[in-house]
Scaffold this active site. Sequence first.
Site, short mmCIF file in Angstrom:
data_model
loop_
_atom_site.label_atom_id
_atom_site.label_comp_id
_atom_site.label_asym_id
_atom_site.label_seq_id
_atom_site.Cartn_x
_atom_site.Cartn_y
_atom_site.Cartn_z
N GLY B 13 -9.01 -12.58 0.08
CA GLY B 13 -7.87 -13.05 1.15
C GLY B 13 -6.83 -13.90 0.41
O GLY B 13 -6.12 -14.61 0.85
N ARG B 15 -4.39 -12.93 -1.76
CA ARG B 15 -3.06 -12.20 -2.13
C ARG B 15 -2.90 -10.84 -1.30
O ARG B 15 -3.78 -10.62 -0.60
CB ARG B 15 -2.83 -12.06 -3.51
CG ARG B 15 -3.90 -10.97 -4.00
CD ARG B 15 -3.37 -10.53 -5.50
NE ARG B 15 -3.15 -11.51 -6.21
CZ ARG B 15 -3.91 -12.18 -7.19
NH1 ARG B 15 -5.39 -11.72 -7.12
NH2 ARG B 15 -3.90 -13.11 -8.08
N ASP B 62 -16.83 -12.99 -7.20
CA ASP B 62 -16.65 -11.65 -7.29
C ASP B 62 -17.54 -11.08 -6.53
O ASP B 62 -18.77 -11.03 -6.95
CB ASP B 62 -16.74 -11.39 -8.85
CG ASP B 62 -16.87 -9.85 -9.12
OD1 ASP B 62 -16.50 -9.19 -8.08
OD2 ASP B 62 -17.07 -9.29 -10.09
N SER B 141 -8.11 3.29 4.34
CA SER B 141 -6.79 3.67 3.77
C SER B 141 -6.79 5.48 4.44
O SER B 141 -7.48 5.86 4.68
CB SER B 141 -6.74 3.56 2.59
OG SER B 141 -5.81 4.52 2.17
N TYR B 154 -10.62 6.32 -5.43
CA TYR B 154 -10.45 5.28 -4.44
C TYR B 154 -10.36 6.10 -3.05
O TYR B 154 -10.89 5.40 -2.00
CB TYR B 154 -8.76 4.90 -4.77
CG TYR B 154 -8.29 3.95 -3.50
CD1 TYR B 154 -8.59 2.61 -3.73
CD2 TYR B 154 -7.54 4.37 -2.69
CE1 TYR B 154 -8.19 1.89 -2.73
CE2 TYR B 154 -6.97 3.58 -1.62
CZ TYR B 154 -7.30 2.35 -1.81
OH TYR B 154 -6.70 1.27 -0.79
N LYS B 158 -13.01 4.99 0.29
CA LYS B 158 -12.28 4.64 1.92
C LYS B 158 -12.91 5.62 2.82
O LYS B 158 -13.12 5.18 3.79
CB LYS B 158 -10.88 4.63 1.61
CG LYS B 158 -10.23 3.58 0.74
CD LYS B 158 -10.71 2.31 1.38
CE LYS B 158 -9.86 0.96 0.50
NZ LYS B 158 -10.42 -0.16 0.99
#
Lengths: 85, 246
Positions: B13, B15, B62, B141, B154, B158
Amino acid sequence: MNDVQTTVLTVIEQLLERSDKSGVVVTLDSVIHGDGLSLDSLETAELSAILEDEFGSDPFAAGLMPETVAEIVAFYGAGEGAAAS
Amino acid sequence: MSSSPRTIIVTGGSRGLGAGIVQSFLDSGDRVASCSRSTTPQVKEWESDPAYADRFLFIEADIADRDQSTAFVQAVVDKWGTIDVLVNNAGVARDGILALFSDEDSDTVIDLNLKATIHITKRVVRNMLSHGGGSIVNISSIVGLTGYRGLTVYSATKAALDGFTRSLARELGSRKITVNSVASGYLKTEMSHGLDDAQLNQIVRRTPAGRLGEPDDIARAIQFLVDERNNWLTGQVLVVDGGLTC
């Protein structure tokens, strides 16, 4: 009955009440699954999480699969769990 | 404004989209905990704002490191007791065609987007099971639905998250825990996955809404999904993309 036994029994009784099984009598000899308390896998996960909240550790997450309430109590009694909060 | 403050975890959270989600829940009067690998000026601003005193917690962590992830969740529980909402936003994108993709990049994307999300969700679900309810939103996404050249790994993570959403919703539905995905379209943030201006302009031209998304477009959808009144809505993937994939 010591504090650990009382806490474990209370936790299980509250869990059963939440699962609409409040008529089931819980003793140290009660079998957790099958014909005993009949906890299913999700109820076992709930028990595991609540025990961790209470004691800081729990036998299920430690890789053990206790079959009776007494075996859960023994996990803490044997000093493998943290002290009761 | 919520009737009583909920405890919200938003991963990643500090950026971009994550910061927009954090701001949305601070605006709705909730307690918000977040983490990322480093502090940003935005985080320092929240920490020093008296309006958010005792309502904002940030820990550098992390979450791809399981010990750090577990410690973060424990810190939230120690501070506020229960967790009502988990927004799995932390993610990383690496672009490049698969035939030239490095194994290290594959591991980085899978470790954070998928394995870290699964681990932190497990930790939070245990708290939700213990106190009897909650809501989880996985930030997915549209590329997990449609595919995108150069984003194979990626998009695989998702799509996997959407499967995770559906199965977890089935597991936890009886315990008043909802689990949904928000499949985000292309946003005006630094997470536009290395797309160049020409690609972004093409996306805008093909988007019925005629613009790229803002973090708040996604945050409002999340607020809808975690509203207690919407607890019959679970196991779904809500596409928020300006109509691009319709």
